[in-house]
Design a protein around this motif. Structure first.
Motif, PDB file in Angstrom:
ATOM      1  N   LEU B  84      48.463 128.269  -4.121  1.00 26.05           N
ATOM      2  CA  LEU B  84      48.469 127.339  -5.240  1.00 26.05           C
ATOM      3  C   LEU B  84      48.188 125.816  -4.794  1.00 26.05           C
ATOM      4  O   LEU B  84      47.492 125.016  -5.413  1.00 26.05           O
ATOM      5  N   PHE B  85      48.997 125.634  -3.627  1.00 27.41           N
ATOM      6  CA  PHE B  85      48.766 124.298  -3.320  1.00 27.41           C
ATOM      7  C   PHE B  85      48.114 124.162  -1.989  1.00 27.41           C
ATOM      8  O   PHE B  85      48.696 123.167  -0.982  1.00 27.41           O
ATOM      9  N   GLY B  86      46.798 124.520  -2.152  1.00 28.69           N
ATOM     10  CA  GLY B  86      45.623 124.376  -0.991  1.00 28.69           C
ATOM     11  C   GLY B  86      45.930 124.945   0.338  1.00 28.69           C
ATOM     12  O   GLY B  86      45.316 124.262   1.173  1.00 28.69           O
ATOM     13  N   GLY B  87      46.815 125.824   0.619  1.00 32.93           N
ATOM     14  CA  GLY B  87      47.064 126.612   1.788  1.00 32.93           C
ATOM     15  C   GLY B  87      46.031 127.903   1.982  1.00 32.93           C
ATOM     16  O   GLY B  87      45.330 127.796   0.974  1.00 32.93           O
ATOM     17  N   THR B  88      45.981 128.448   2.981  1.00 29.43           N
ATOM     18  CA  THR B  88      45.057 129.517   3.056  1.00 29.43           C
ATOM     19  C   THR B  88      45.694 130.846   3.157  1.00 29.43           C
ATOM     20  O   THR B  88      47.068 130.735   3.162  1.00 29.43           O
ATOM     21  N   LEU B  89      45.096 131.986   3.040  1.00 32.23           N
ATOM     22  CA  LEU B  89      45.734 133.183   3.374  1.00 32.23           C
ATOM     23  C   LEU B  89      46.628 133.348   4.712  1.00 32.23           C
ATOM     24  O   LEU B  89      47.759 133.832   4.984  1.00 32.23           O
ATOM     25  N   TYR B  90      45.855 132.687   5.647  1.00 33.91           N
ATOM     26  CA  TYR B  90      46.168 132.526   7.078  1.00 33.91           C
ATOM     27  C   TYR B  90      47.445 131.878   7.017  1.00 33.91           C
ATOM     28  O   TYR B  90      48.624 132.201   7.601  1.00 33.91           O
ATOM     29  N   THR B  91      47.561 130.880   6.295  1.00 32.25           N
ATOM     30  CA  THR B  91      48.971 129.810   6.611  1.00 32.25           C
ATOM     31  C   THR B  91      50.045 130.668   5.858  1.00 32.25           C
ATOM     32  O   THR B  91      51.189 130.605   6.188  1.00 32.25           O
ATOM     33  N   GLY B  92      49.724 131.246   4.778  1.00 32.87           N
ATOM     34  CA  GLY B  92      50.675 132.176   4.064  1.00 32.87           C
ATOM     35  C   GLY B  92      51.283 133.179   4.994  1.00 32.87           C
ATOM     36  O   GLY B  92      52.315 133.573   5.048  1.00 32.87           O
ATOM     37  N   PHE B  93      50.250 133.832   5.671  1.00 29.93           N
ATOM     38  CA  PHE B  93      50.648 134.863   6.723  1.00 29.93           C
ATOM     39  C   PHE B  93      51.651 134.415   7.819  1.00 29.93           C
ATOM     40  O   PHE B  93      52.759 134.917   8.097  1.00 29.93           O
ATOM     41  N   ILE B  94      51.318 133.301   8.329  1.00 33.41           N
ATOM     42  CA  ILE B  94      52.158 132.475   9.529  1.00 33.41           C
ATOM     43  C   ILE B  94      53.401 132.234   8.936  1.00 33.41           C
ATOM     44  O   ILE B  94      54.530 132.570   9.632  1.00 33.41           O
ATOM     45  N   LEU B  95      53.646 131.591   7.675  1.00 33.87           N
ATOM     46  CA  LEU B  95      54.778 131.278   7.031  1.00 33.87           C
ATOM     47  C   LEU B  95      55.799 132.554   6.703  1.00 33.87           C
ATOM     48  O   LEU B  95      56.965 132.521   6.968  1.00 33.87           O
ATOM     49  N   SER B  96      54.923 133.745   6.402  1.00 31.70           N
ATOM     50  CA  SER B  96      55.953 134.890   6.186  1.00 31.70           C
ATOM     51  C   SER B  96      56.095 135.298   7.603  1.00 31.70           C
ATOM     52  O   SER B  96      57.326 135.965   7.394  1.00 31.70           O
ATOM     53  N   LEU B  97      55.512 135.274   8.620  1.00 34.53           N
ATOM     54  CA  LEU B  97      55.812 135.773   9.819  1.00 34.53           C
ATOM     55  C   LEU B  97      56.971 134.913  10.472  1.00 34.53           C
ATOM     56  O   LEU B  97      58.120 135.490  10.963  1.00 34.53           O
ATOM     57  N   ARG B  98      56.864 133.756  10.052  1.00 40.21           N
ATOM     58  CA  ARG B  98      58.224 132.672  10.640  1.00 40.21           C
ATOM     59  C   ARG B  98      59.289 133.167   9.854  1.00 40.21           C
ATOM     60  O   ARG B  98      60.554 133.228  10.578  1.00 40.21           O
ATOM     61  N   LEU B  99      59.276 133.550   8.521  1.00 35.15           N
ATOM     62  CA  LEU B  99      60.370 133.957   7.814  1.00 35.15           C
ATOM     63  C   LEU B  99      61.056 135.242   8.367  1.00 35.15           C
ATOM     64  O   LEU B  99      62.256 135.327   8.470  1.00 35.15           O
ATOM     65  N   LEU B 100      60.061 136.190   8.442  1.00 33.23           N
ATOM     66  CA  LEU B 100      60.743 137.456   9.191  1.00 33.23           C
ATOM     67  C   LEU B 100      61.454 137.193  10.621  1.00 33.23           C
ATOM     68  O   LEU B 100      62.202 137.519  10.751  1.00 33.23           O
ATOM     69  N   ALA B 101      60.868 136.331  11.389  1.00 36.48           N
ATOM     70  CA  ALA B 101      61.548 136.036  12.697  1.00 36.48           C
ATOM     71  C   ALA B 101      62.855 135.221  12.624  1.00 36.48           C
ATOM     72  O   ALA B 101      63.734 135.882  12.925  1.00 36.48           O
ATOM     73  N   LEU B 102      62.894 134.596  11.422  1.00 34.22           N
ATOM     74  CA  LEU B 102      64.109 133.766  11.125  1.00 34.22           C
ATOM     75  C   LEU B 102      65.170 134.662  10.556  1.00 34.22           C
ATOM     76  O   LEU B 102      66.411 134.954  11.138  1.00 34.22           O
ATOM     77  N   SER B 103      64.616 135.603   9.607  1.00 36.00           N
ATOM     78  CA  SER B 103      65.745 136.404   9.016  1.00 36.00           C
ATOM     79  C   SER B 103      66.317 137.589  10.092  1.00 36.00           C
ATOM     80  O   SER B 103      67.354 137.878  10.116  1.00 36.00           O
ATOM     81  N   SER B 104      65.207 137.907  10.913  1.00 36.87           N
ATOM     82  CA  SER B 104      65.704 138.856  11.973  1.00 36.87           C
ATOM     83  C   SER B 104      66.665 138.405  12.879  1.00 36.87           C
ATOM     84  O   SER B 104      67.483 139.246  13.278  1.00 36.87           O
ATOM     85  N   SER B 105      66.690 137.184  13.129  1.00 34.11           N
ATOM     86  CA  SER B 105      67.412 136.679  14.210  1.00 34.11           C
ATOM     87  C   SER B 105      68.740 136.699  13.717  1.00 34.11           C
ATOM     88  O   SER B 105      69.757 136.648  14.296  1.00 34.11           O
ATOM     89  N   MET B 106      68.922 136.349  12.261  1.00 32.75           N
ATOM     90  CA  MET B 106      70.195 136.512  11.828  1.00 32.75           C
ATOM     91  C   MET B 106      70.889 137.929  11.575  1.00 32.75           C
ATOM     92  O   MET B 106      71.779 138.273  11.740  1.00 32.75           O
ATOM     93  N   SER B 107      69.754 138.544  10.999  1.00 31.66           N
ATOM     94  CA  SER B 107      69.972 140.203  10.915  1.00 31.66           C
ATOM     95  C   SER B 107      70.834 140.667  11.938  1.00 31.66           C
ATOM     96  O   SER B 107      71.679 141.449  11.729  1.00 31.66           O
ATOM     97  N   TRP B 108      70.168 140.770  13.084  1.00 32.54           N
ATOM     98  CA  TRP B 108      70.517 141.698  14.170  1.00 32.54           C
ATOM     99  C   TRP B 108      72.177 141.101  14.698  1.00 32.54           C
ATOM    100  O   TRP B 108      73.060 142.028  15.110  1.00 32.54           O
TER     101      TRP B 108
END
Ligand code: ADP
Ligand code: MG
Lengths: 274, 243
Positions: B84-108
Motif C-alpha cells: 500500500l505504501f510504496g514498498g515491494t514484495l521484497y521489502t515485505g519479505f525482509i520485514l517478515s523475516l526480521r519479525l520471525l527472527a525477533l519473535s524467535s529470539s524471545m520464543s526460545w
C-alpha cells in the motif's frame, strides 16, 4: 419434549494430546432423571458441555431433537437445555437478585411484563423472594446455588443440566437443592445431575451414566449400577447408604424419609455407645 | 492468540532449559538487537537458522512451528502495508523475516525459562523483590485467569448471551456479564493471595535467602562467549558495509 441423542462421541480439547471423551453413545428422552457419575477428571463436565453445544464433538455427533449441535447456536440449545455451572459466582454480575434472573429472560426475548411475573414466581418457588433486592454476591452458598438454578429455570427449559450441585454445600443446603431438583423432575422435565455424591444422586435420579477416564462404563438403572461392587470400585464411587440400608432391611422407599432415618440412626448409635 | 503459545514455558529437561536464565537472557537480547539492526537477507536467514538450532536443542520446534500459523496474520499485515505504501514484495519479505527472527529470539528464551527463573534473574540484576515477585505471580496467574474467563463465558452463553450480536455499543454492553464476574473473582483472589503471603511472612525480613541460588556453569560461559562473538561479528559485518 426434548430428546438428546449422543452417537459415538469423541472429544479432544484443542491443545490436548489425548481424548477427554471416547466412544460415548446414549440417548436421553423426555422426563428422564439421569445422574452422570464418575471420579474427578472423568470427563463429566466435558460431556455436559457437549450436550448443550458449548463444545462440539471432535468425532461423532450430539443431536437435540434430531438436529446436530454443530448446526445450532448455544443460545438456541440453551432455550431447551439449561446448564448450571458448578460455581454460581461465575455467573453473577447484576446488582440485584431479581436482575440476575431477568438477564436470561431478556436474552430470550421475554416482554418486561412477562419477565416481572416470571421473576416473582420463580423466586417464590426457590425460596428467594425475600432477597429480591439483595446483591447476589452477599447470599449464602446455598442461596447462591439456588439463585443460579432459578435464573436458568426461569425460562422453563425442557431439560436442566446441573454440574456438581452439592459442592461446598452443608446438609441443610443440600436438602434444599434436592427439593428444588425433585420438583423439577416431578414436573416431567428432564434433569441431568453431574456429581460424585452418590446419596444425593440416588435421591433424585432413576438412571445413572457412569464415566471413567472419558468412557462410559455403566448406563442403566442407578440402583442396579450402584449395587455392582466392581463397577462402583472402578468408578471410585461408593454405594449409596440408603440403597444399602434398603437391601439389608428389605424395606423400600426409605429415601422419602431420609431425615427421619438419619436422626433415628443417630439415636440408635448413641444408645449403643452408652 | 495462538502465536502466544510460542512464549509459554514448557517443562523439559534439555541443555537449553538447564542454562542459567541470565546467560539465556543475554543471548536472547543480543539476538534481538542483531535482528533489528540488520536488513541483509543473509544475516536474517542465518539468525533464523541459528535459532532453529537453539529451538531444536530445547526440543521446542513443535511449539515454535505451531505458533508460526499465528504469525501469518502479522506477515499478511506487513505485506499489505508495504504494498500500500510504496514498498515491494521484497521489502515485505525482509520485514517478515526480521519479525520471525525477533519473535524467535524471545520464543526460545520464554519456552525454556520458568517464570520463577526469569524473576530471579531480574532480582539478581538488582530489581526489588516486590517487583520481580509481582512479575512472576502475574505470569503464573495468566492461565488461571484464562480458565476462569472461559468458564464464565461458557456460563453466560448458556444463559443466552451472544457477544457477536448487535451493534458496537451493544457488544460493549454485552461484555459486562463476562467482565464483572471475572473482575470480582480476580480481586477476591488478590486478597486471598495477599493473606496467604502474609501468613507465610512475606516481607517480614528485609534479607531473603534463596532456595536455589543461581550459578553459572560451563554451558553458561559458552553462551556468554557466543554472545560476545555474535556482537563482534555483527560489528565486523557493519564495518564491511553489510546493512
Ligand atoms: N479446557 C480444557 N483444556 C484442556 N483439557 C481440559 C480442559 N478442561 C478439562 N480438561 C481435561 O479433560 C478431562 C476431563 O475433565 P472434566 O470434564 O472437567 O472432568 P470432571 O468434570 O469429570 O471432573 C481432564 O483430564 C481435564 O484435565
Ligand atoms: Mg467437573
Amino acid at each position: 419434549m426434548v430428546k438428546i441423542v449422543v452417537e459415538s462421541l469423541y472429544f479432544r480439547y484443542p491443545e490436548a494430546s489425548d481424548y477427554a471423551l471416547r466412544n460415548i453413545s446414549f440417548r436421553i428422552v423426555e422426563g428422564e432423571s439421569v445422574a452422570i457419575l464418575g471420579e474427578n477428571g472423568a470427563g463429566k463436565t466435558t460431556l455436559a458441555k457437549n450436550l448443550n453445544g458449548l463444545l462440539k464433538p471432535t468425532e461423532g455427533s450430539v443431536k437435540i431433537d434430531g438436529v446436530d449441535t454443530r448446526n445450532l447456536s448455544v443460545a438456541k440449545i440453551a432455550r431447551k437445555i439449561g446448564f448450571v455451572n458448578h460455581n454460581p459466582e461465575h455467573q453473577f454480575f447484576a446488582e440485584k437478585v431479581e436482575d440476575e434472573v431477568r438477564f436470561g429472560l431478556r436474552n430470550f426475548g421475554f416482554s418486561e411484563e412477562a419477565a416481572d411475573k416470571t421473576i416473582r414466581e420463580v423466586l417464590n418457588v426457590f425460596g428467594l423472594e425475600e432477597y429480591r433486592g439483595k446483591n447476589p454476591f452477599q447470599l449464602s452458598g446455598g442461596e447462591k446455588k439456588r439463585l443460579a438454578i432459578a435464573s436458568i429455570m426461569a425460562w422453563r427449559p425442557e431439560a436442566l443440566i446441573v454440574d456438581e450441585p452439592t459442592i461446598g454445600m452443608d446438609y441443610a443446603q443440600k436438602l434444599n437443592i434436592r427439593r428444588v431438583l425433585r420438583s423439577i423432575v416431578s414436573e416431567g422435565r428432564c434433569v441431568i445431575v453431574i456429581t460424585h455424591d452418590v446419596d444425593f444422586a440416588a435421591s433424585i435420579c432413576e438412571r445413572a451414566i457412569i464415566l471413567s477416564r472419558g468412557e462410559v462404563i455403566g448406563d442403566g438403572r442407578l440402583r442396579d449400577l450402584l449395587s455392582d461392587d466392581t463397577l462402583v470400585e472402578k468408578a471410585s464411587l461408593r454405594k449409596p447408604f440408603l440403597i444399602e440400608l434398603e437391601k439389608e432391611t428389605g424395606l423400600t422407599g426409605l429415601e422419602e424419609d431420609f431425615d427421619a432415618i438419619s436422626s433415628t440412626l443417630v439415636e440408635v448409635f448413641q444408645k449403643c455407645r452408652s | 492468540m495462538s502465536f502466544l503459545r510460542a512464549f509459554k514455558y514448557r517443562r523439559k529437561d534439555t541443555a537449553v532449559h538447564r542454562l542459567d536464565p541470565r546467560s539465556k537472557f543475554l543471548l536472547s537480547t543480543i539476538l534481538m538487537a542483531v535482528s533489528i539492526v540488520f536488513t541483509d537477507i543473509r544475516v536474517l536467514l542465518a539468525l533464523v537458522f541459528g535459532q532453529i538450532i537453539l529451538l531444536s536443542l530445547a526440543e521446542s520446534l513443535r511449539e515454535w512451528l505451531s505458533s508460526l500459523r499465528g504469525l501469518l496474520f502479522f506477515f499478511a499485515v506487513i505485506f499489505a502495508t508495504q504494498l500500500l505504501f510504496g514498498g515491494t514484495l521484497y521489502t515485505g519479505f525482509i520485514l517478515s523475516l526480521r519479525l520471525l527472527a525477533l519473535s524467535s529470539s524471545m520464543s526460545w528464551f520464554f519456552l525454556s525459562s520458568t517464570p520463577e527463573d526469569i524473576g530471579r534473574a531480574m532480582s539478581v540484576a538488582g530489581l526489588p523483590i516486590e517487583l520481580t515477585f509481582s512479575f512472576t505471580m502475574a505470569i503464573r496467574f495468566i492461565p488461571v485467569i484464562y480458565d476462569e474467563f472461559q468458564s464464565i463465558y461458557d456460563t453466560q452463553r448458556s444463559r443466552g448471551l451472544e457477544l457477536e450480536k448487535g451493534g458496537f455499543r451493544n457488544r460493549i454492553r454485552n461484555l459486562m456479564p463476562v467482565l464483572i464476574p471475572l473482575l470480582v473473582g480476580t480481586i477476591r483472589r488478590t486478597y486471598e493471595i495477599a493473606d496467604a503471603m502474609e501468613v507465610r511472612a512475606f516481607g517480614a525480613s528485609p534479607k531473603r535467602t534463596t532456595f536455589k541460588p543461581l550459578r553459572l556453569k560451563s554451558g553458561d560461559y559458552l553462551v556468554c562467549a557466543a554472545s560476545a562473538i555474535l556482537v563482534a561479528l555483527a560489528a565486523y559485518l557493519k564495518l564491511l558495509g553489510i546493512e
